[in-house]
Write an enzyme that holds these catalytic residues in place. Sequence first.
Site, PDB file in Angstrom:
ATOM      1  N   ASP A 179      30.542 -39.647  -5.827  1.00 20.71           N
ATOM      2  CA  ASP A 179      30.762 -39.117  -7.168  1.00 20.71           C
ATOM      3  C   ASP A 179      31.786 -37.993  -7.045  1.00 20.71           C
ATOM      4  O   ASP A 179      31.554 -37.012  -6.336  1.00 20.71           O
ATOM      5  CB  ASP A 179      29.421 -38.558  -7.687  1.00 20.71           C
ATOM      6  CG  ASP A 179      29.330 -38.583  -9.196  1.00 20.71           C
ATOM      7  OD1 ASP A 179      30.338 -38.283  -9.844  1.00 20.71           O
ATOM      8  OD2 ASP A 179      28.225 -38.873  -9.704  1.00 20.71           O
ATOM      9  N   ASP A 222      33.647 -38.551 -12.379  1.00 23.55           N
ATOM     10  CA  ASP A 222      32.907 -37.864 -13.431  1.00 23.55           C
ATOM     11  C   ASP A 222      33.875 -37.450 -14.549  1.00 23.55           C
ATOM     12  O   ASP A 222      34.921 -36.845 -14.281  1.00 23.55           O
ATOM     13  CB  ASP A 222      32.241 -36.617 -12.820  1.00 23.55           C
ATOM     14  CG  ASP A 222      31.246 -35.962 -13.757  1.00 23.55           C
ATOM     15  OD1 ASP A 222      30.214 -36.586 -14.050  1.00 23.55           O
ATOM     16  OD2 ASP A 222      31.505 -34.823 -14.199  1.00 23.55           O
ATOM     17  N   GLU A 266      33.743 -42.519 -15.269  1.00 19.65           N
ATOM     18  CA  GLU A 266      32.803 -42.225 -16.347  1.00 19.65           C
ATOM     19  C   GLU A 266      33.631 -41.729 -17.525  1.00 19.65           C
ATOM     20  O   GLU A 266      34.086 -40.589 -17.538  1.00 19.65           O
ATOM     21  CB  GLU A 266      31.787 -41.144 -15.957  1.00 19.65           C
ATOM     22  CG  GLU A 266      30.764 -40.945 -17.062  1.00 19.65           C
ATOM     23  CD  GLU A 266      30.156 -39.551 -17.089  1.00 19.65           C
ATOM     24  OE1 GLU A 266      29.046 -39.393 -17.612  1.00 19.65           O
ATOM     25  OE2 GLU A 266      30.796 -38.601 -16.608  1.00 19.65           O
ATOM     26  N   HIS A 268      21.577 -41.075 -14.394  1.00 22.38           N
ATOM     27  CA  HIS A 268      20.845 -39.809 -14.258  1.00 22.38           C
ATOM     28  C   HIS A 268      20.891 -38.965 -15.533  1.00 22.38           C
ATOM     29  O   HIS A 268      20.315 -37.880 -15.565  1.00 22.38           O
ATOM     30  CB  HIS A 268      21.427 -39.025 -13.079  1.00 22.38           C
ATOM     31  CG  HIS A 268      22.872 -38.695 -13.296  1.00 22.38           C
ATOM     32  ND1 HIS A 268      23.860 -39.669 -13.298  1.00 22.38           N
ATOM     33  CD2 HIS A 268      23.486 -37.531 -13.568  1.00 22.38           C
ATOM     34  CE1 HIS A 268      25.023 -39.090 -13.556  1.00 22.38           C
ATOM     35  NE2 HIS A 268      24.837 -37.796 -13.727  1.00 22.38           N
ATOM     36  N   ASP A 269      21.614 -39.432 -16.545  1.00 19.46           N
ATOM     37  CA  ASP A 269      21.698 -38.670 -17.798  1.00 19.46           C
ATOM     38  C   ASP A 269      20.858 -39.275 -18.919  1.00 19.46           C
ATOM     39  O   ASP A 269      20.780 -38.696 -20.007  1.00 19.46           O
ATOM     40  CB  ASP A 269      23.156 -38.630 -18.300  1.00 19.46           C
ATOM     41  CG  ASP A 269      24.084 -37.837 -17.382  1.00 19.46           C
ATOM     42  OD1 ASP A 269      23.603 -36.907 -16.713  1.00 19.46           O
ATOM     43  OD2 ASP A 269      25.287 -38.157 -17.350  1.00 19.46           O
TER      44      ASP A 269
HETATM   45  O1  TEU Z   1      28.269 -36.470 -17.782  1.00 19.97           O
HETATM   46  C1  TEU Z   1      29.084 -36.334 -18.913  1.00 19.97           C
HETATM   47  C2  TEU Z   1      28.310 -36.540 -20.159  1.00 19.97           C
HETATM   48  O2  TEU Z   1      28.730 -37.240 -21.032  1.00 19.97           O
HETATM   49  C3  TEU Z   1      26.981 -35.865 -20.189  1.00 19.97           C
HETATM   50  O3  TEU Z   1      27.268 -34.525 -20.172  1.00 19.97           O
HETATM   51  C4  TEU Z   1      26.098 -36.134 -21.348  1.00 19.97           C
HETATM   52  O4  TEU Z   1      26.702 -35.715 -22.518  1.00 19.97           O
HETATM   53  C5  TEU Z   1      24.847 -35.337 -21.112  1.00 19.97           C
HETATM   54  O5  TEU Z   1      24.241 -35.836 -19.945  1.00 19.97           O
HETATM   55  C6  TEU Z   1      23.904 -35.379 -22.289  1.00 19.97           C
HETATM   56  O6  TEU Z   1      22.798 -36.133 -22.029  1.00 19.97           O
HETATM   57  C7  TEU Z   1      28.703 -36.165 -16.515  1.00 19.97           C
HETATM   58  C8  TEU Z   1      27.538 -36.277 -15.568  1.00 19.97           C
HETATM   59  O7  TEU Z   1      27.059 -37.603 -15.579  1.00 19.97           O
HETATM   60  C9  TEU Z   1      26.485 -35.284 -15.960  1.00 19.97           C
HETATM   61  O8  TEU Z   1      25.338 -35.395 -15.159  1.00 19.97           O
HETATM   62  C10 TEU Z   1      27.085 -33.911 -15.815  1.00 19.97           C
HETATM   63  O9  TEU Z   1      26.162 -32.958 -16.266  1.00 19.97           O
HETATM   64  C11 TEU Z   1      28.389 -33.780 -16.596  1.00 19.97           C
HETATM   65  O10 TEU Z   1      29.265 -34.872 -16.406  1.00 19.97           O
HETATM   66  C12 TEU Z   1      29.146 -32.575 -16.117  1.00 19.97           C
HETATM   67  O11 TEU Z   1      29.657 -32.795 -14.849  1.00 19.97           O
END
Ligand code: TEU
Length: 535
Positions: free
Chosen positions: A100, A202, A261, A321-322
Amino acid sequence: MAANPIWWRDGVVYQIYPRSFADSNGDGIGDLGGVIQHLDYLAELGVEAIWYSPFYPSPDVDFGYDVSNYTDIDPKFGSLADFDRLVTESHQRGIRVILDLVLNHTSDQHLWFQESRKGKDNPYSDWYIWRDAKPDGSLPNNWEAIFGTPGWEWDAKRDQYYYHMFYPQQPDLNWRNPQVRQACLDVVRFWLDRGVDGFRLDVFSNFFKHPDLPDNPPAVGLRAFDRQKHIYDSNQPDMIPLLRELRELLDSYPERYAVGETFMPTPQSVSAYTAPGLIHAAFDFEMLHCRWDPECFQKAILATEKAMHPDSWPVYTLNNHDTSRTASRYHCGNNDARLKVAAALTITLRGTPFIYYGEEIGMRNIHVPRRFIQDRIGEKYWPIFDGRDKNRSPMQWNANSHAGFTTGKPWLPVHPDHGTRNVEAQRKDPQSLFHFYRRLIQLRKELSALRGGLFQPVTYEPRKLLAYLRQDSEQTVLVVLNFSHRPVRLAMGGELRRNGWVLALSNKHDTLPAIEKGGYLSLQGDEVMILTEKG
Ligand code: TEU
Ligand code: CA
């Protein structure tokens, strides 16, 4: 002749959130040693590659997505030597390694930022997006950060604001500075030289902001962030030449891969970033927003199919993970029937399936009471949104205390259902979700049409049924998914009656049921049927 194998097109990618996978030293936090101990499990599952959420040094304001050094391993996860061992041991098992890369922003503890904030004559001064306050003292523009603050943070030392799209501790890099560009591409080269096979980028579509930093126009929305159209803080045209340069760098090594992403993606933006010569793939997340209804999934798949350049390759996923676990999003209770349908869907589409760790045993969201929330956006937005801890709970290996994840105190609670829902138990049960995943992945390896073949919708019935064909020059595969708990029938008319069919996989039948009079194929509730044409 089936096309040449391409690992990132043909195989299944498994996402590991390293903090939560397996702890080898009892400190309650998963680590690289823990992953290495379980590589045989992943080989048994049959995955082709593993994407690791970040394990670089990080103060963990955003649990690894705030990187303070791009070319090292955080001691809580291990060392570079452990990493080299992970790569070697993975490759020995035919498993590729995807890292990542979080290059939109660094941690505020990164040396680059520490230097940058020292002053305007520092060599790193222009590595971040610094601006004076407006003459009246107000913020440089109206940009909002997605994590619940304005996009600008005042730095008293430098007497200026810096911009951040996420937490204030995650300052955005200034990608318009050629030194930043060079330094970041050097990071890519560093890991390629260490044997890494690919990268997940990311929020790459945020790297560039409009050079004049104009105010974003207003929009209707709940959070301040949603009350503006993000047209100047993301998706700038400058990303295209950068992706071309990155692709050239990747292509100077054999068989390397990048999946982006996309931030607030649309099938169109994803398609633009994955045009030939740019990155291999990008997430559009269309399926993540689907309710449990074939109509919604069919629409999402067709939107992706339609938008993608014919030479580009989609990715499909139901989790990361989000986001919520599949079982919790679709209110499965303790029943895994629906999860088998979801698994079959992701693994039989024309695209690379991404499976989040624990989905193969049907892990559910954990409940985290407010006072124990660790994910800061969960604190910030509670109770509208309770954060992402719920879908990051420790992997459930066995029925022991802490699910065999750690001998210490796990950083997040293990799900109370681990006594019955765990890898050890599901391995012993041939009817388990785990074995169904394994068989699906195996089938994708056996049937060339499931890997590279065209996607051909057959039909769908709202809330009930989805059927599609996968076809290449060698074979035709018919996938029929019953989204309801009740029996359904598929009319096997016209083309579908052409040849006979053979049952390749079902969760309810051992042999193909007779096609009923009138040409109907009957499926039981929650049934997955994958049929191949009689040779
Ligand atoms: O995620 C970007 C993103 O779209 C998320 O911030 C989403 O809006 C958030 O998880 C709300 O649920 C990436 C990564 O996947 C995330 O884990 C990070 O926190 C973020 O970037 C910042 O690096
Ligand atoms: Ca540990």
